[in-house]
Enzyme design. Structure first.
Site, PDB file in Angstrom:
ATOM      1  CB  VAL A 330      -0.948   0.005   1.221  1.00 49.38           C
ATOM      2  CG1 VAL A 330      -1.880   1.207   1.187  1.00 49.38           C
ATOM      3  CG2 VAL A 330      -1.754  -1.280   1.276  1.00 49.38           C
ATOM      4  CD  GLU A 331      -1.973   4.755  -1.670  1.00 48.90           C
ATOM      5  OE1 GLU A 331      -2.789   5.644  -1.904  1.00 48.90           O
ATOM      6  OE2 GLU A 331      -2.119   3.585  -2.065  1.00 48.90           O
ATOM      7  CG  LEU A 332       0.801   4.169   5.517  1.00 46.77           C
ATOM      8  CD1 LEU A 332       0.691   5.680   5.595  1.00 46.77           C
ATOM      9  CD2 LEU A 332      -0.216   3.527   6.438  1.00 46.77           C
TER      10      LEU A 332
END
Length: 528
Positions: A330-332
């Protein structure tokens, strides 16, 4: 010389913010958000009318629909916003939609790269990300409303170098940074042991310091100078001007919207695998997710977007025991493990690694993931996709453009219609109980977040998965390749589209196991 960091209250920080400041903050949903400082900024504005005229810069949406940057949703507190996503911030989104503030939307990864450029004294970022989308100045230049169109501000430029097209994102200057850590020592060194992500904190802090700005962190506690493990220090004290010790950490310093603290999300502990729990019901999102996952193969590195992908794909992968066959991200900044959806989108259970968000986007922009699963609000006959501005909504693009323009394969996950769609599965076939009010397959999308023609030129593989039909994107546009059992081609598909797609000569019925109860042994598809 002994150096001690200044300790302030959130109220004191709020009172000290000067009018017309450019303020940069970090966070993701409610992850890493300095909630107590946000609250006091709102309180001070409502009681004194100050600060006002702020330019607010952020790479990610920082709200759970109530908290976080929603506290800034006032005029004239805000003059301008430069960010990527406001989908979880209804009041801020309303200010944009109602033309009350200037609003500029840029891709999440490019905003973070702008921080890094500013931090190292570079004039900006040269990139192909955003070309032929609404970010491109030849289309809309990232301007989300008339107020931003009328403004003199420009946040992106189109440049041609030789035969190649680029976008140039100029570096910004900042007056103030507000962020969050867990512990600070007396010298201002910041750790993040109770956080579930590192975000892009260091890049943001250095960008502000390079501008001569002021850096403030909200923390849970202060500890003795030089007592922190230097490898645990995320931001050295030389970059920190002030710290605020949160007075009400249970409410205002939560790990996520739903959790005050969970050691599984921070990586301190690992949750045991549970393959015996009850299989979830056949809801619409699950039907879409099941078909979408059939596009995977063993060893794929995968990105999950917000919405149907984030809410269903991770859950199905866990349910089917597939997490040892593919790697979710995930981009996090999380890699591996099982993703969590809803208001806590972005966090991961049992992650293999949690890296800086700027490094995650370097990977997404440079290498490109094998497969990304993304949502879609509108899809048109050329394969253009809109997620950023539709109807009365202006949620922005988030990391969507960064990820989709570089991914090797894109699987869009969407209901076929929107606005009240209800369906049931009876004896392995779909029954439409109530059709959605709005067609999602339209002649022309309201805003281009993904350019179908550009994807075709780049030979990207693009699949559109709904609960009742599957399409692929070719040089001539969308081609219908599968329909669900129980669905009538004319009544349930073609009559609910604003255009007629290409219909495959080998049109198939979607796999029956998608609509079956119990586990569907999806791992068999992944290992094909």
């Amino acid at each position: 010389m002994t150096r001690n960091v200044k300790i302030s209250t959130a109220t004191e920080v709020a009172k000290s913010i000067k009018n017309n400041s450019v303020m940069l903050t970090t966070g993701f949903s409610l992850i890493g958000v300095a909630e107590e400082i946000y609250q006091k900024i709102e309180d001070n504005f409502l009681s004194t009318g100050s600060p006002r005229g702020l330019t607010f810069v952020h790479s990610s949406g920082q709200s759970d629909t109530v908290r976080g940057m929603e506290h800034l949703a006032h005029t004239p507190l805000l003059k301008r916003i430069i960010g990527s996503h406001w989908g979880m911030s209804p009041r801020l989104e309303a200010l944009i939609t109602n033309n009350e503030i200037e609003a500029f939307c840029l891709p999440m990864g490019q905003i973070i790269s702008m921080y890094k450029a500013a931090a190292s004294g570079k004039p900006g970022v040269l990139s192909k990300i955003g070309l032929s989308t609404f970010i491109d100045p030849r289309l809309e230049g990232g301007k989300m409303n008339q107020k931003s169109i009328d403004s003199e501000a420009e946040v992106v430029q189109y440049i041609k170098i030789g035969e190649d097209d680029f976008l140039f994102y100029p570096s910004l200057t900042f007056d103030l940074y507000i962020g969050r850590g867990t512990s600070a020592d007396e010298a201002g060194n910041i750790t993040m042991e109770d956080e579930c992500a590192k975000l892009e904190v260091m890049s943001a802090v250095q960008a502000v310091k390079a501008s001569g700005g002021r850096v403030i962190f909200q923390v849970k506690r202060v500890v003795k100078k030089n007592s922190l493990n230097p490898k645990d220090v995320v931001v050295p004290g030389i970059f920190v001007d002030e710290i605020v010790i949160c007075e009400n950490p249970y409410e205002n310093h939560r790990m996520t919207s739903s959790k005050y603290y969970d050691p599984v999300f921070s990586g301190e502990l690992r949750e045991p695998e549970n393959r015996t729990h009850k299989v979830s019901e056949l809801q619409t999102k699950k039907l879409i997710g099941r078909r979408a996952i059939m596009e995977l193969k063993g060893g794929d590195v995968v990105n999950l977007g917000v919405g149907i992908p984030g809410d269903s794909v991770g859950m199905i992968i866990e349910e089917e025991g597939m997490d040892n066959q593919i790697t979710l991200s995930v981009e996090l900044g999380t890699i591996g493990g099982i993703t969590v959806g809803g208001n806590d989108f972005g966090i991961t259970k049992n992650a293999e690694a949690i890296i800086d968000k700027s490094q995650q986007f370097d990977y997404y922009n440079g290498c490109g993931v094998d497969v990304t699963f993304m949502g879609a609000a509108e899809i048109d006959l050329e394969g253009n996709v809109n997620v950023s501005k539709f109807g009365h909504r202006s949620p922005g693009c988030g990391g969507f453009i960064d990820i989709t323009q570089a991914a090797k394969k894109i699987v869009y996950c969407s209901t076929f219609t929107s606005g009240g769609l209800e369906l049931d599965v009876v004896d392995g076939e779909i029954r439409i109980i109530k059709e959605g009010k709005f067609n999602k397959f339209v002649n022309h999308v309201q805003q281009i977040s993904f350019n179908g023609k550009l994807a075709s030129e780049r030979k990207q593989k693009v699949i559109f998965v709904t609960e009742r039909a599957v399409f692929t994107l070719g040089e001539k546009g969308l081609e219908l390749i599968e329909i669900a059992p129980g669905i009538d081609l004319e009544k349930d598909i073609l009559s609910k589209m604003d255009f007629v797609p290409i219909i495959s000569r080998t049109l198939k019925i979607m796999d029956a196991s998608i609509y079956s109860l119990g586990r569907m042994q999806l791992s068999n598809f992944v290992t094909r």
